[in-house]
Design a protein around this motif. Sequence first.
Motif, short mmCIF file in Angstrom:
data_model
loop_
_atom_site.label_atom_id
_atom_site.label_comp_id
_atom_site.label_asym_id
_atom_site.label_seq_id
_atom_site.Cartn_x
_atom_site.Cartn_y
_atom_site.Cartn_z
N ALA A 89 15.69 12.33 -3.15
CA ALA A 89 14.76 13.27 -2.53
C ALA A 89 15.46 14.33 -1.68
N TRP A 90 16.67 14.05 -1.20
CA TRP A 90 17.32 14.92 -0.24
C TRP A 90 17.49 16.37 -0.72
N PRO A 91 17.89 16.65 -1.96
CA PRO A 91 18.05 18.07 -2.35
C PRO A 91 16.76 18.88 -2.16
N ASP A 92 15.60 18.30 -2.54
CA ASP A 92 14.33 19.01 -2.34
C ASP A 92 14.01 19.15 -0.86
N LEU A 93 14.24 18.10 -0.10
CA LEU A 93 13.96 18.15 1.33
C LEU A 93 14.85 19.20 2.01
N ARG A 94 16.14 19.19 1.67
CA ARG A 94 17.07 20.13 2.30
C ARG A 94 16.69 21.57 1.99
N ALA A 95 16.24 21.84 0.76
CA ALA A 95 15.90 23.20 0.36
C ALA A 95 14.72 23.76 1.13
N ARG A 96 13.89 22.86 1.71
CA ARG A 96 12.68 23.32 2.39
C ARG A 96 12.81 23.31 3.91
N LEU A 97 13.96 22.89 4.43
CA LEU A 97 14.10 22.79 5.87
C LEU A 97 14.05 24.14 6.57
N ASP A 98 14.36 25.21 5.86
CA ASP A 98 14.35 26.54 6.47
C ASP A 98 13.00 27.24 6.33
N ILE A 99 12.03 26.61 5.67
CA ILE A 99 10.71 27.22 5.47
C ILE A 99 9.78 26.77 6.59
N ARG A 100 9.23 27.76 7.30
CA ARG A 100 8.32 27.46 8.41
C ARG A 100 7.06 28.32 8.24
N PRO A 101 6.01 27.76 7.63
CA PRO A 101 4.80 28.55 7.40
C PRO A 101 3.94 28.70 8.66
N PHE A 111 0.81 -1.21 0.00
CA PHE A 111 0.00 0.00 0.00
C PHE A 111 0.85 1.27 0.00
N GLY A 112 2.09 1.15 -0.46
CA GLY A 112 3.02 2.26 -0.41
C GLY A 112 3.82 2.23 0.87
N ALA A 113 4.67 3.22 1.04
CA ALA A 113 5.53 3.28 2.22
C ALA A 113 5.72 4.72 2.64
N ALA A 114 6.23 4.90 3.85
CA ALA A 114 6.46 6.25 4.38
C ALA A 114 7.63 6.22 5.36
N GLY A 115 8.29 7.36 5.49
CA GLY A 115 9.39 7.50 6.43
C GLY A 115 9.36 8.85 7.10
N LEU A 116 10.02 8.95 8.25
CA LEU A 116 10.03 10.17 9.03
C LEU A 116 11.41 10.82 8.99
N LEU A 117 11.44 12.10 8.59
CA LEU A 117 12.66 12.91 8.69
C LEU A 117 12.46 13.87 9.85
N GLU A 152 6.12 24.59 -2.43
CA GLU A 152 6.32 23.34 -3.15
C GLU A 152 6.21 22.18 -2.17
N GLY A 153 6.13 20.98 -2.72
CA GLY A 153 5.97 19.81 -1.90
C GLY A 153 4.56 19.27 -2.07
N MET A 154 4.12 18.48 -1.11
CA MET A 154 2.80 17.85 -1.20
C MET A 154 1.81 18.50 -0.25
N ARG A 155 2.12 18.49 1.03
CA ARG A 155 1.21 19.02 2.05
C ARG A 155 2.04 19.63 3.18
#
Length: 299
Positions: free
Chosen positions: A156-168, A37-43, A216-219
């Motif tokens: 996936a890491w480059p996209d994840l890293r680019a968004r770590l400083d964004i806090r909406p 059913f797909g997979a998921a992980g926690l960063l 950007e991203g999903m949710r």
Amino acid sequence: MTIEPPAPGEPRRPDGPRDPGDAWVVAEDGTRYWGRFGAAGLLAVDPARGVLLQHRVGWSHFGGTWALPGGALHQGESPLRGAVREAQEEAGVPDGAIVPRFTHVFDARIWRYTTVVADVADPFEPVISDPESLELAWVPPAIVDALPLHPGFAAAWPDLRARLDIRPAVLVDAANVVGAVPDGWWRDRQGAATRLRDRIARLAERGIEAPTLGLEGMRWFPLFAMVVEGAARGVEDADGVRVFSADGSGDDEIVRRAQAMVASGLRLTVVTSDRELRRRLDEVGAAVEGTRWLLEQLD
């Protein structure tokens, strides 16, 4: 696409009330993806220590690489709940220790992997609690690329890293939003504000699609706050929603709170349809959305 059971030596979980999803999904080109059913992980992100990574045991898929605590989703399980469950099983992440910030999805059409990026609200030490890890470590983002990474995480890491400083964050002009719906709110202003707070709390739990926030991203899972005034004062905080009571002008309180939130580095959206307040918020540097924007998310 075919579904294959795990081979001998591959991870299995005890049967539960629903299908745990422990099987390979095999694409037409032979690529194998773990999780029916797909997979998921926690960063997990700790501002003082970095991101939590798992050094995968040699017998696992891409053994010896570094990736995230995670695994197959159970039947009917949301990626958010699945990522947290897997991180608890594999790294001993305590209940309530993390707060989701956003999700990132790799979509292979026949299979999806969701990365849940979450902030550490209560610092903890990870614990190897199953045989799938050689070690668990907090790694500064700047040196993640120096590790031998699992190919999926490496992509996936480059996209994840680019968004770590964004806090909406979303700050709500409660009086303006409540007043936009003629449901008798004037007979009980505090009750109407409480109902709005509860609806926002449910939104905070399920998050907002990234394009709605201009991201950007999903949710994303923004920080939510609301300002109440007059007869609505006294409404208390709820899970996921901070409530500020204005001693005087509600507009002045909203501007003060917006200034503080922007100054702290939050990417702030204020919800109000008041034209003069919108002008003042433009000067603060906050994005502004009308009441309809929020009501559509709440519905």
